[in-house]
Design an enzyme around this catalytic site. Structure first.
Site, PDB file in Angstrom:
ATOM      1  N   ASP A  96       0.820  -1.206   0.000  1.00  0.00           N
ATOM      2  CA  ASP A  96       0.000   0.000   0.000  1.00  0.00           C
ATOM      3  C   ASP A  96       0.860   1.265   0.000  1.00  0.00           C
ATOM      4  OD1 ASP A  96      -2.275  -1.473  -0.075  1.00  0.00           O
ATOM      5  OD2 ASP A  96      -2.870  -1.136   2.002  1.00  0.00           O
ATOM      6  N   GLY A  97       2.029   1.210   0.654  1.00  0.00           N
ATOM      7  CA  GLY A  97       2.920   2.367   0.651  1.00  0.00           C
ATOM      8  C   GLY A  97       3.395   2.711  -0.748  1.00  0.00           C
ATOM      9  N   ASN A 106      -5.088   8.656   1.517  1.00  0.00           N
ATOM     10  CA  ASN A 106      -5.445   8.053   2.800  1.00  0.00           C
ATOM     11  C   ASN A 106      -5.703   9.075   3.898  1.00  0.00           C
ATOM     12  OD1 ASN A 106      -5.542   5.408   2.033  1.00  0.00           O
ATOM     13  ND2 ASN A 106      -3.836   4.726   3.297  1.00  0.00           N
ATOM     14  N   GLU A 107      -4.678   9.856   4.237  1.00  0.00           N
ATOM     15  CA  GLU A 107      -4.850  10.807   5.333  1.00  0.00           C
ATOM     16  C   GLU A 107      -3.799  11.905   5.299  1.00  0.00           C
ATOM     17  OE1 GLU A 107      -1.743   8.320   6.159  1.00  0.00           O
ATOM     18  OE2 GLU A 107      -3.732   7.436   6.442  1.00  0.00           O
TER      19      GLU A 107
END
Length: 304
Positions: A73-74, A147-148
């Protein structure tokens, strides 16, 4: 058809699977280019890429119909940062660990590339965040996140205080290690590990999640993604860390205000047949593996 590929360092045991990606692309006669950083990694791993074509900046992706992200995911979030406002479709092949965003497994590479070539896929558009401040945050044009966006302390000592406002109205002063604003997509990431709720990815919401708050009654809060969230920081060290997905920077100006809202462009995730968020959720979080579920199924079988 032309695609681009990006990735980061991978485990030695994954070398054959990474090689299989390029073997299949060559077999399917698909034109492609590789990011300059990933090309160096592939060369060191003795992966035969079959091409010298590389890309370095966002503009080099203009001719590509799709971006393949090879990693976890990174790596996927890093690929989103490279694509930015171009909104190129991204498909993640999971060579990482959890992989909420990278749902294609190495064993499915051949069928996945065949579906890509014959355009047997759909696009899943995801809302993103953007941040603005009088102080320069990240590199110009990269102040966005899938994501954030998080604000946190830079050392291991004192907490920071974050004063939060929603559409100009005061929400709370958080005494904590930090505070993040996550998208619905990001609900399965950093926000989840800080006690935030799981949210369906197409919900029109943002999640305000405190990081280790020094108050038992402070809890994550779900707000509309049409909200404008303003944050002001107090810090004894006179600095704090701003992170947007996989990118971060220490900010030394504690007098500045950061405004977070919905980004004008979206991330386009490629989904193939059989890919479903709820299936991914159960598989990644181990739902349904409780022994009591198996016992219940056995009891039903015996009663029938």
């Amino acid at each position: 058809m032309q695609i681009s590929l990006h990735g980061r360092e991978f485990r030695p045991e994954d070398t054959s699977s990474v090689q299989a990606v390029f073997d299949e692309l060559r077999k399917q006669s698909i034109e492609y280019q590789v990011s300059d950083t990933f090309k160096s990694i592939l060369n060191e791993a003795d992966v035969d890429v079959y091409t010298d074509r590389i890309f370095e900046k966002k503009e080099d992706l203009s001719e590509s119909e799709m971006i393949l992200s090879l990693g976890g995911d990174g790596t996927f979030l890093e690929t989103v940062a490279k694509v930015g406002s171009m909104e190129k479709p991204i498909l993640g092949v999971n060579f990482g660990r959890l992989g909420f965003l990278t749902s294609i497994q190495p064993c499915d590479i051949s069928s996945a590339i065949d579906k890509i070539k014959h355009k047997k896929y759909k696009l899943d558009e995801r809302t993103m965040l953007c941040a603005d401040s009088e102080t320069e945050l990240l590199e110009s044009g990269t102040n966005f996140a899938l994501n954030e966006i998080a604000i946190s302390k830079t050392d291991t000592s004192s907490m920071i205080i974050i004063h939060a406002y929603i559409n100009g109205e005061f929400l709370n002063s958080y005494w904590a290690d930090g505070l993040m604003v996550a998208t619905a997509t990001g609900s399965t990431g950093y926000s989840l590990s800080c006690g935030g709720p799981l949210v369906m990815p197409h919900s029109d919401n943002f999640i305000i999640t405190p990081i280790c708050p020094h108050n038992l009654f402070v809890r994550p809060m779900i707000v509309s993604n049409k909200s404008e969230i303003s944050l002001k920081v107090e810090s004894r060290s006179n600095n704090y860390l701003v992170s947007m997905d996989s990118r971060a920077k220490v900010i030394g100006d504690v007098d500045s205000e950061i405004t977070i809202k919905k980004e004008s462009f979206k991330a386009k995730l490629v989904t193939l047949d059989g890919m479903d968020f709820l299936d991914t959720l159960r598989a990644k979080l181990g739902w349904g593996k409780d022994v009591r579920n198996r016992l219940t199924q056995t009891d039903k079988g015996e009663s029938s």
